[in-house]
Design a protein around this motif. Structure first.
Motif, PDB file in Angstrom:
ATOM      1  N   GLU B  67       0.823  -1.219   0.000  1.00 30.95           N
ATOM      2  CA  GLU B  67       0.000   0.000   0.000  1.00 30.95           C
ATOM      3  C   GLU B  67       0.855   1.265   0.000  1.00 30.95           C
ATOM      4  OE1 GLU B  67      -4.029  -0.881   2.365  1.00 30.95           O
ATOM      5  OE2 GLU B  67      -2.246  -1.427   3.521  1.00 30.95           O
ATOM      6  N   VAL B  68       0.219   2.367  -0.420  1.00 34.03           N
ATOM      7  CA  VAL B  68       0.903   3.673  -0.408  1.00 34.03           C
ATOM      8  C   VAL B  68      -0.022   4.688   0.270  1.00 34.03           C
ATOM      9  CG1 VAL B  68       1.865   5.534  -1.836  1.00 34.03           C
ATOM     10  CG2 VAL B  68       2.165   3.139  -2.536  1.00 34.03           C
ATOM     11  N   ILE B  69       0.520   5.439   1.219  1.00 33.69           N
ATOM     12  CA  ILE B  69      -0.265   6.515   1.847  1.00 33.69           C
ATOM     13  C   ILE B  69      -0.097   7.777   1.011  1.00 33.69           C
ATOM     14  CG2 ILE B  69      -0.474   8.002   3.900  1.00 33.69           C
ATOM     15  CD1 ILE B  69       0.354   5.607   5.614  1.00 33.69           C
ATOM     16  N   GLU B  70      -1.231   8.342   0.586  1.00 34.74           N
ATOM     17  CA  GLU B  70      -1.181   9.548  -0.238  1.00 34.74           C
ATOM     18  C   GLU B  70      -1.081  10.785   0.664  1.00 34.74           C
ATOM     19  OE1 GLU B  70      -0.980   9.108  -3.417  1.00 34.74           O
ATOM     20  OE2 GLU B  70      -1.605   7.001  -3.497  1.00 34.74           O
ATOM     21  N   THR B  71      -0.538  11.859   0.107  1.00 32.37           N
ATOM     22  CA  THR B  71      -0.337  13.087   0.883  1.00 32.37           C
ATOM     23  C   THR B  71      -1.652  13.643   1.431  1.00 32.37           C
ATOM     24  OG1 THR B  71       1.457  13.558  -0.624  1.00 32.37           O
ATOM     25  CG2 THR B  71       0.817  15.343   0.825  1.00 32.37           C
ATOM     26  N   ALA B  72      -2.726  13.498   0.663  1.00 29.92           N
ATOM     27  CA  ALA B  72      -4.001  14.111   1.060  1.00 29.92           C
ATOM     28  C   ALA B  72      -4.753  13.314   2.127  1.00 29.92           C
ATOM     29  CB  ALA B  72      -4.882  14.292  -0.164  1.00 29.92           C
ATOM     30  N   GLU B  73      -4.329  12.096   2.407  1.00 26.84           N
ATOM     31  CA  GLU B  73      -5.072  11.276   3.388  1.00 26.84           C
ATOM     32  C   GLU B  73      -4.916  11.797   4.816  1.00 26.84           C
ATOM     33  OE1 GLU B  73      -4.977   6.851   2.963  1.00 26.84           O
ATOM     34  OE2 GLU B  73      -3.522   7.307   1.385  1.00 26.84           O
ATOM     35  N   PRO B  74      -6.020  11.779   5.604  1.00 32.39           N
ATOM     36  CA  PRO B  74      -5.899  12.162   7.016  1.00 32.39           C
ATOM     37  C   PRO B  74      -4.908  11.212   7.700  1.00 32.39           C
ATOM     38  CG  PRO B  74      -8.207  11.970   6.366  1.00 32.39           C
ATOM     39  CD  PRO B  74      -7.395  11.417   5.228  1.00 32.39           C
ATOM     40  N   PRO B  75      -3.830  11.772   8.296  1.00 34.57           N
ATOM     41  CA  PRO B  75      -2.705  10.948   8.766  1.00 34.57           C
ATOM     42  C   PRO B  75      -3.070   9.842   9.759  1.00 34.57           C
ATOM     43  CG  PRO B  75      -2.123  13.273   8.841  1.00 34.57           C
ATOM     44  CD  PRO B  75      -3.560  13.211   8.481  1.00 34.57           C
ATOM     45  N   VAL B  76      -3.825  10.177  10.800  1.00 34.61           N
ATOM     46  CA  VAL B  76      -4.113   9.182  11.842  1.00 34.61           C
ATOM     47  C   VAL B  76      -4.853   7.995  11.232  1.00 34.61           C
ATOM     48  CG1 VAL B  76      -5.321   8.775  14.028  1.00 34.61           C
ATOM     49  CG2 VAL B  76      -4.148  10.959  13.639  1.00 34.61           C
ATOM     50  N   HIS B  77      -5.823   8.315  10.420  1.00 40.32           N
ATOM     51  CA  HIS B  77      -6.628   7.316   9.732  1.00 40.32           C
ATOM     52  C   HIS B  77      -5.759   6.434   8.824  1.00 40.32           C
ATOM     53  CE1 HIS B  77      -9.854   6.155   6.735  1.00 40.32           C
ATOM     54  NE2 HIS B  77     -10.373   5.792   7.887  1.00 40.32           N
ATOM     55  N   ALA B  78      -4.872   7.083   8.078  1.00 40.72           N
ATOM     56  CA  ALA B  78      -4.027   6.358   7.125  1.00 40.72           C
ATOM     57  C   ALA B  78      -3.089   5.391   7.850  1.00 40.72           C
ATOM     58  CB  ALA B  78      -3.218   7.356   6.289  1.00 40.72           C
ATOM     59  N   ILE B  79      -2.465   5.858   8.937  1.00 43.73           N
ATOM     60  CA  ILE B  79      -1.534   5.010   9.694  1.00 43.73           C
ATOM     61  C   ILE B  79      -2.273   3.808  10.294  1.00 43.73           C
ATOM     62  CG2 ILE B  79      -0.157   4.958  11.854  1.00 43.73           C
ATOM     63  CD1 ILE B  79       1.365   6.272   9.579  1.00 43.73           C
ATOM     64  N   ARG B  80      -3.484   4.048  10.745  1.00 43.12           N
ATOM     65  CA  ARG B  80      -4.267   2.976  11.365  1.00 43.12           C
ATOM     66  C   ARG B  80      -4.760   1.960  10.335  1.00 43.12           C
ATOM     67  NH1 ARG B  80      -8.520   5.797  15.040  1.00 43.12           N
ATOM     68  NH2 ARG B  80      -6.820   6.687  16.242  1.00 43.12           N
ATOM     69  N   ARG B  81      -5.172   2.458   9.159  1.00 46.39           N
ATOM     70  CA  ARG B  81      -5.823   1.600   8.177  1.00 46.39           C
ATOM     71  C   ARG B  81      -4.841   0.885   7.245  1.00 46.39           C
ATOM     72  NH1 ARG B  81      -8.193   4.257   4.201  1.00 46.39           N
ATOM     73  NH2 ARG B  81      -7.982   2.455   2.841  1.00 46.39           N
ATOM     74  N   LYS B  82      -3.847   1.617   6.770  1.00 48.71           N
ATOM     75  CA  LYS B  82      -2.954   1.032   5.764  1.00 48.71           C
ATOM     76  C   LYS B  82      -1.764   0.350   6.435  1.00 48.71           C
ATOM     77  CE  LYS B  82      -4.243   3.691   1.716  1.00 48.71           C
ATOM     78  NZ  LYS B  82      -3.853   4.686   0.696  1.00 48.71           N
ATOM     79  N   LYS B  83      -2.035  -0.830   7.002  1.00 50.00           N
ATOM     80  CA  LYS B  83      -1.024  -1.587   7.742  1.00 50.00           C
ATOM     81  C   LYS B  83       0.092  -2.067   6.832  1.00 50.00           C
ATOM     82  CE  LYS B  83      -3.086  -1.696  11.820  1.00 50.00           C
ATOM     83  NZ  LYS B  83      -2.652  -0.587  12.689  1.00 50.00           N
ATOM     84  N   ASP B  84      -0.204  -2.197   5.537  1.00 47.84           N
ATOM     85  CA  ASP B  84       0.830  -2.688   4.627  1.00 47.84           C
ATOM     86  C   ASP B  84       1.368  -1.569   3.728  1.00 47.84           C
ATOM     87  OD1 ASP B  84       2.434  -4.903   4.017  1.00 47.84           O
ATOM     88  OD2 ASP B  84       1.343  -5.207   2.119  1.00 47.84           O
ATOM     89  N   SER B  85       1.343  -0.346   4.260  1.00 50.81           N
ATOM     90  CA  SER B  85       1.916   0.785   3.500  1.00 50.81           C
ATOM     91  C   SER B  85       3.415   0.855   3.766  1.00 50.81           C
ATOM     92  CB  SER B  85       1.260   2.083   3.942  1.00 50.81           C
ATOM     93  OG  SER B  85       1.522   2.321   5.310  1.00 50.81           O
TER      94      SER B  85
END
Lengths: 340, 340
Positions: B67-85
């Motif tokens: 997975e890749v976390i995009e710049t526009a994603e809310p950070p807390v949510h992204a870190i919690r959800r994208k475990k395979d980023s």
């Protein structure tokens, strides 16, 4: 015939006083017939400075003030103690409606304190913000507040947005000026407690054209006409603008002088570069008004030369002719009436 | 033989990923034999990027993250959800002591959140500040904090002063670094509530070389090595530094191209000017460390090119060799022991 604007000029304040003040005043009255300048300060010094100069004596008056407030003096103490200083005497003339505006390159602290204590705030105005124009790619933006009253509340910032909009629309002729709030991200949920509280209220505020957050990176691009911020942050922005500009220009000059080849090139680019850098020179745009007072108070740079003094005096004429103080009063009092 | 420093590099983050990351990694390992780079990201993409390149395979490892976390994603949510980023997988390697450092040009918010949540703060550290190096006339200064945790308390600023001093002394080799606090005047009684509270405590803080207030105008002159401030103000300073620098350089280039005469001059000054402006280019100094964590996390510019990536990886080696995390731990815990 137009009305006369009477500007009190502190002849003793600033690094280049009294010469730059006297020359600036003479130049202003020759350019603008509807202005009268009251030079306030040590009379002998002013008379000596005026000796041999050509000007219309009907447009110049001298008011004696025997004391001078130094930059290093604690402002509140200085305003209270030095009753016969150029700042106190000059501001009293505005307070007593004998003049429309007071202009000084002297102690910022004393001017800010004197503005509030002597000239006084318009009824309903909670804080009088210092609002300099800063150069941008597109022209100028009004940075409001850069004064000494830090730790503002949301209600203060809302008033800054209104006063700044009135100033930019009427003094600079910018129709429906864009208002932004300094923030650390573009989204509404970003920011410190103050910005988060203020943002939704600015969105709902009638009569202003709110465009949202402005990141510091965007300020030099000029996307907002009125940049609202708390005074600590405003002060940091203003000072960094001046400091970084100066250091970069120095670096570039140094770079140009580093080799023989570049020295020859420097001679060729110099005239064009001078014109360009002028548009980024804060002194081109006159002084910073202290808004929301019962009369106009303007602080020019401590290092102001005659040209900045001239520009500032002419700015005062527009301020008076456009009835800025009355417009601010009407806007703030309409808000109060609505709240009742 | 020296110890090996293992750096996890986010191959997916930033405007120029993955090419700039891969090139930066290859350049770094060729320059520094005691480093190993773990490229984390979508394995196929990384393998394809490495194809045909020459490098020592013992110094490069690939760890797959789908997975890749995009710049526009809310950070807390992204870190919690994208475990395979790439950010979450990469930071876990640091957390589990399989790597010494994590470097990314990806989402600032996600890196700041991930640093605190995944890597974790050193016991006793209340906040992990983001501390970029900014160019000055004299070299560089560390601006601490420019992170996302705004509205700091005095205790936070005291820790920033300590951590910043340790970093500048050990990573940049500046003996007894000078520490200043960002303020709107030089005097101790100036400032907002936070600065007024913090100032006397900094004066009394053992182990740092406190020089007092630094006005924003003075920052580009480089009088302090460590510039302490609350994150909102730090962010404004950092972004304005970048924005104003870019606009001024553009203005100057435009000015040079405005006449035939100046165009010829521009050709002659260009090489000398390039060298000068390079010293004011933030990307020369590598990324910004997030200090006070159980391992090193470094954020590079979103626009980082291979060179910045290389410099940042090499910075990580010094950080490890100088035991910065251990020194910070010792300093913070000594303070706690003294308080008990």
């Amino acid at each position: 015939m137009s009305e006369i604007t009477t500007v009190v000029l502190d002849a003793m304040g600033g690094d280049n006083a009294p010469a730059a003040m006297i020359d600036g005043a003479i130049d202003a009255i020759s350019k603008e017939k509807n202005v009268k300048v009251i030079l306030v300060g040590i009379e002998d010094v002013i008379r000596k400075g005026l000796e041999g100069k050509t000007y219309n004596p009907e447009q110049i008056e001298i008011v004696n003030a025997t004391e001078v407030i130094e930059t290093a003096e604690p402002p509140v103490h200085a305003i209270r103690r030095k009753k016969d200083s150029s700042i106190v005497v000059g501001m009293k003339l505005v307070k007593e409606r004998k003049a429309d505006a007071f202009v000084s390159a002297g102690s910022s602290g004393a001017i800010l304190v004197g503005g509030q204590v002597i000239v006084g705030r318009i009824k309903g105005v909670d804080r009088a913000p210092l609002a300099p124009l800063i150069p941008t790619e597109k022209g100028v933006s009004l940075l409001i507040d850069c004064g000494a009253n830090v730790d503002a509340r949301p209600a203060h910032l809302l008033q800054f947005a209104k006063m700044g909009s009135i100033y930019m629309e009427n003094v600079l002729g910018i129709k429906d000026p864009k208002v932004g709030i300094v923030n650390i991200g573009a989204e509404e949920e970003k920011g410190n407690a103050l910005v988060k509280d203020t943002f939704p209220q600015l969105k709902e505020l009638p009569g202003i054209n709110f465009i949202g957050s402005v990141e510091a990176r965007e300020i030099p691009h000029g996307q907002a006409d009125v940049i609202v911020c708390e005074a600590f942050v405003g002060n940091v922005i203003l000072k960094l603008y001046e400091g970084l500009g100066a250091v970069l220009v120095d670096k570039i000059k140094g770079g140009m002088m580093s080799t023989l080849r570049s020295k020859i090139g420097a001679l060729l680019v110099k005239p064009a570069l001078k014109t360009t850098l002028k548009t980024f020179d804060a002194t081109e745009y006159g002084g910073a008004p202290l808004l929301g007072l019962n009369g106009l108070v303007v602080k020019t740079h401590g290092s102001a030369k005659a040209k900045e003094v001239t520009n500032t005096i002419i700015q005062c004429v527009t301020f008076k002719q456009q009835n800025i103080s009355e417009k601010i009063k009407a806007s703030i009092q309409a808000e109060e009436a609505a709240a009742e």
